[in-house]
Scaffold this active site. Structure first.
Site, short mmCIF file in Angstrom:
data_model
loop_
_atom_site.label_atom_id
_atom_site.label_comp_id
_atom_site.label_asym_id
_atom_site.label_seq_id
_atom_site.Cartn_x
_atom_site.Cartn_y
_atom_site.Cartn_z
N ASP A 113 0.82 -1.22 0.00
CA ASP A 113 0.00 0.00 0.00
C ASP A 113 0.86 1.27 0.00
O ASP A 113 0.34 2.36 -0.20
CB ASP A 113 -0.90 0.04 1.24
N ARG B 279 -5.50 0.06 1.77
CA ARG B 279 -6.36 0.06 2.95
C ARG B 279 -6.65 1.49 3.43
O ARG B 279 -7.79 1.89 3.57
CB ARG B 279 -5.63 -0.71 4.06
N ARG C 207 -0.26 -8.30 -5.71
CA ARG C 207 0.79 -8.42 -4.69
C ARG C 207 1.41 -9.81 -4.63
O ARG C 207 2.49 -9.97 -4.06
CB ARG C 207 0.27 -7.99 -3.31
#
Ligand SMILES: Nc1ncnc2c1ncn2[C@@H]1O[C@H](COP(=O)(O)OP(=O)(O)O)[C@@H](O)[C@H]1O
Ligand SMILES: O=P(O)(O)OC[C@H]1O[C@](O)(COP(=O)(O)O)[C@@H](O)[C@@H]1O
Ligand SMILES: [Mg+2]
Length: 554
Positions: A294, A339, A452
């Site tokens: 992130d 997130r 990812r």
């Protein structure tokens, strides 16, 4: 022979059978590399180590705690940069703790790289504590606080570990990120090739592996192709952080170098471990390599793996675009990771140019009414016949009805509600009500784990290698409670506790976010109810008033 060298802070003791300056591989003319240069030398940046390793009471107090206290007393510099990062911190050189600080003067030996036929260190090869990088290279001169400097990473002339003495442990924790295996591989290669260390152990499945399960012995053959593999071969996990059990496990196994690869949660855990190690007075270094797909960790330029994830996201956006253009009034919705921060979505949007709207956690949005998402989608469909939306998973969480089963993961992170599915359902309902007789299709692509769970790309592999090598050099030199990261492209050592508490969100006030909006012509999702008495547009929610375009020169 014994030389006690005093900078303005720590006492560094060199103890070696061959004096440093007389070593056959060390006939450097570099004044920095001559030990006498350090004697009683005031560091130009006023290297303040508030912690002198003189007393037992100091030793027991806990190094990180002491440094954190001193830093919070000294907070005085708010340093805004043109990139929008604001980091409140005491300026000046950011000290990195050293084992000497709590164990007292240490036996130091020459860096074994001096005898490594591949390196043959020459002038300028070794990095000193006088080599620093500045936090911001571009500043707003009206608001410059005290600049912060970070120690440059790299091999030091002397080390506190004999090669045969090192027993290294490597652990990977938290969510996956491209390049985790590459970092582990390069930690092994760095220890093995640069320093001749042969006792290297992979801790399985995150922090819990320190007290459960057997470690994986690592050598250069075992890790040879790890950079080509996604995920974490050692295993990673959330939760399982039991400080006492972990440190007891470390002591029982005899590890004296810990390499911790993980995100913000992992780094907070590493701070606790480093503090406990200091409290117990152990000769164990703790080195971190920040990992966050992130990119939500502050101070450092970026995490490894981000570029790979952005690259990987392109295929999903391409698919969303193809689906959207291939059907009348088509909408493609692509959900990407993020997130609390929308860095992947933002970068993927800017790289793709097929995206019409990018939704990120930093910008609250609304769907209905003037300036809302649906009005925008409709305008894009009218204009182009389709619309592509990229949404970061943390965006719009406040819009989705709560469910009783929404909880926290094992590490205490709030589990997110699925913004992608919610958006698709809302779009369908809206269109049906508005245009019941017109065709409409929404295609939802959720590649979140795909971006990812892949190996690092070439650029990230190189980045991982240099981060890992930096960590190894720092640990061998006796630094502890630090992470290796880049600041303005310079590899540095950064205080672990500062990294653990740092955050990095997309700065929506700077020109990059404006650039995204202008490329997409997407709304800013501020609610306007007309003009205030001064003729400015007013955001009804925040009261924020922005000048009308015609007034900008006023
Ligand atoms: N405040 C904390 N103190 C100690 N350990 C923590 C803390 N927060 C998280 N951890 C531990 O760090 C590990 C990884 O944390 P997590 O939040 O899942 O991932 P990440 O490190 O990628 O953010 C887990 O084992 C978790 O228990
Ligand atoms: O792996 P999980 O537990 O499904 O969690 C998914 C989350 O992990 C992340 O990749 C972030 O992970 P970290 O906190 O480990 O950096 C988020 O983008 C995502 O919300
Ligand atoms: Mg995290």
């Amino acid at each position: 022979m014994r030389i006690v060298v005093s900078t303005t802070g720590p006492i560094i003791t060199f103890s070696s059978s061959i004096p440093l300056s007389n070593h056959p591989r060390h006939q450097s003319n570099n004044p920095k590399s001559k030990s006498k240069f350090f004697k009683n030398h005031q560091h130009p940046l006023q290297f303040e180590r508030n912690f002198q390793p003189s007393g037992r009471s100091n030793r027991r107090k806990g190094l990180l705690l002491t440094m954190t206290e001193s830093m919070s007393e000294g907070i005085h510099a708010m340093t805004p940069s043109p990139s929008g990062r604001k980091w409140v911190e005491k300026g000046g050189l950011q000290p990195i703790p050293r084992l000497d600080d709590y164990l007292g003067p240490m036996h130091r030996v020459h860096n074994p790289m001096i005898d490594n036929k591949f390196f043959r260190p020459s002038e300028g090869f070794f990095v000193t504590d006088y080599d620093v990088a500045t936090q911001f290279v571009a500043v707003d001169t009206r608001h410059v606080g005290t600049p912060s400097y970070f120690l440059r990473a790299g091999p030091r002339e002397s080390v506190v570990f004999n090669t045969d003495e090192v027993k290294a442990a490597i652990v990977t924790c938290g969510g996956l990120c491209p390049g985790i295996n590459t970092v582990v591989r390069e930690l092994v290669m760095g220890l093995w090739d640069l320093y001749g260390v042969k006792s290297i152990h992979g801790i399985r499945a995150g922090y819990r592996g320190f007290y459960s399960g057997d470690p994986m012995p690592l050598d250069r053959l075992v890790v040879d192709d790890w950079h080509k593999r996604g995920g974490s071969i050692l295993g990673s996990s959330r939760g399982g952080f039991d400080l006492k059990k972990i440190v007891d496990g470390i002591v029982a196994a005899g590890y004296n170098q810990l390499y911790v690869v993980g995100g913000d949660g992992t780094m907070r855990g590493a701070v606790a471990i480093a503090d406990e190690i200091v409290r117990r007075g152990l000769k164990i270094t703790v080195a971190g390599v920040p990992k966050t797909v992130d990119n939500d960790i502050g101070i450092i330029d970026r995490s490894f793996g981000l570029d790979t994830a952005v690259e990987k996201a392109q295929a999903a956006i391409d698919a969303g675009h193809v689906e959207a253009i291939s059907t009348p009034n088509g909408v493609g919705v692509v959900k990407l990771m993020g997130r609390n921060a929308g860095h992947i979505a933002l970068r993927a949007t800017l790289s793709s140019r097929d995206v019409d709207c990018c939704l990120i956690p930093e910008v609250p949005f609304y769907t209905e009414g003037r300036g809302g998402l649906f009005e925008f989608v409709e305008s894009k469909i009218e204009e182009n016949g389709h619309c592509v939306i990229v949404v970061a998973e943390g965006a719009g969480q406040e819009l989705i009805p709560r469910t009783a089963d929404q909880g926290y993961d094992e590490s205490g992170n709030l589990q997110l509600l699925d913004i992608g599915k919610w958006l698709v359902s809302e779009l369908k309902d809206w269109w049906k009500k508005k245009n019941p007789n017109k065709l409409f299709a929404v295609k939802y692509i959720d590649p979140t784990y795909m971006v990812r769970a892949v190996p690092s790309n070439a650029a990230d592999t190189l980045f991982c290698s240099l981060l890992a090598q930096s960590a190894v050099h720092g640990a061998m030199a006796g630094y502890t409670a630090f992470v290796a990261g880049t600041v303005n492209g310079v590899y540095c050592y950064l205080p672990l506790d500062q990294i653990a508490k740092s955050t990095h969100k997309v700065d929506v006030n700077n020109h990059i976010w404006a650039w995204v909006r202008s490329i997409n012509s997407q709304p800013d999702f501020r609610k306007y109810n007309g003009d205030d008495s001064n003729g400015n547009f007013v955001n009804v929610e925040s009261g924020f008033a922005s000048k009308k375009p015609a007034d900008l020169s006023a």
